[in-house]
Write an enzyme that holds these catalytic residues in place. Structure first.
Site: not given
Ligand code: ADP
Length: 187
Positions: A32, A42
């Site tokens: 963010n 993140d």
């Molecule tokens: P944003 O705020 O950009 O939407 P998020 O972290 O909430 O970011 O989600 C982005 C994508 O990352 C989602 O599709 C989620 O399922 C995926 N995600 C979450 N944890 C992991 C991980 N450890 N490795 C890969 N993808 C992940």
């Protein structure tokens, strides 16, 4: 399971897995604007990489104030297998008429440019904006893959662009869209 398409000199690879475990030169963080960590990918990256990454993020924010959506910055990877983390901010989905697609293209493009500018050979992306930021997955996948293909056509410095999908549904959506975007051999 994985899917592979070659564009120019670059492999585009889809895998289902955890981005924090990838041994590419860089992994991309869906951050963010405050670069202060958070949930989702993140939080997972900062937990796995340790406090050095956050310390570098804090210094960057001291300098630039905030990272606007569509831009990217680079830090070291701390304890991760990846040497670097590229932090980018995707758009929050507001229905699609607020420039979300352009911002998402920019987030991918700026991350790829930053990797190439630092002489990196491989990069892993999560599905930026498709979690907390609510970007519809199929549309986000189309943007991610089309932008990567477009970049690879114009710049052959990256050997691999990897898309790491956390769950099998996201993986399947990416695989279907990659197939759709890949020209079929004639005859
Ligand atoms: P944003 O705020 O950009 O939407 P998020 O972290 O909430 O970011 O989600 C982005 C994508 O990352 C989602 O599709 C989620 O399922 C995926 N995600 C979450 N944890 C992991 C991980 N450890 N490795 C890969 N993808 C992940």
């Amino acid at each position: 399971m994985s899917v592979l398409v070659v564009v120019n000199e670059t492999r585009l690879v889809l895998i289902q897995g955890d981005i924090t475990q990838q041994a590419t030169d860089a992994i991309v963080n869906a951050a963010n604007s405050g670069l202060m960590g958070g949930g989702g990918v993140d939080g997972a990256i900062h937990r796995a990489g340790g406090p050095i990454i956050m310390e570098e993020c804090r210094r960057i924010i001291e300098k630039i104030g905030r990272l606007p959506a569509g831009k990217a910055v680079i830090t070291s990877g701390g304890r991760l297998k990846a040497k670097y983390v590229i932090h980018t901010v995707g758009p929050v989905w507001h229905g699609g008429r607020s420039g979300e697609a352009e911002t998402l293209v920019s987030a991918y493009r700026e991350s790829l440019k930053l990797a190439a500018a630092n002489g990196l050979k491989s990069i892993s992306f999560p599905a930026i904006s498709t979690g907390a930021y609510s970007y519809p997955l199929e549309r986000a996948a189309r943007v991610a893959l089309a932008t990567a293909m477009d970049f690879a056509r114009g710049d052959d410095s990256l050997q691999e662009i990897r898309f790491v999908l956390y769950d099998s549904y996201s993986y399947q959506v990416y695989a279907d869209i990659l197939k759709e975007l890949t020209p079929k051999p004639e005859g």
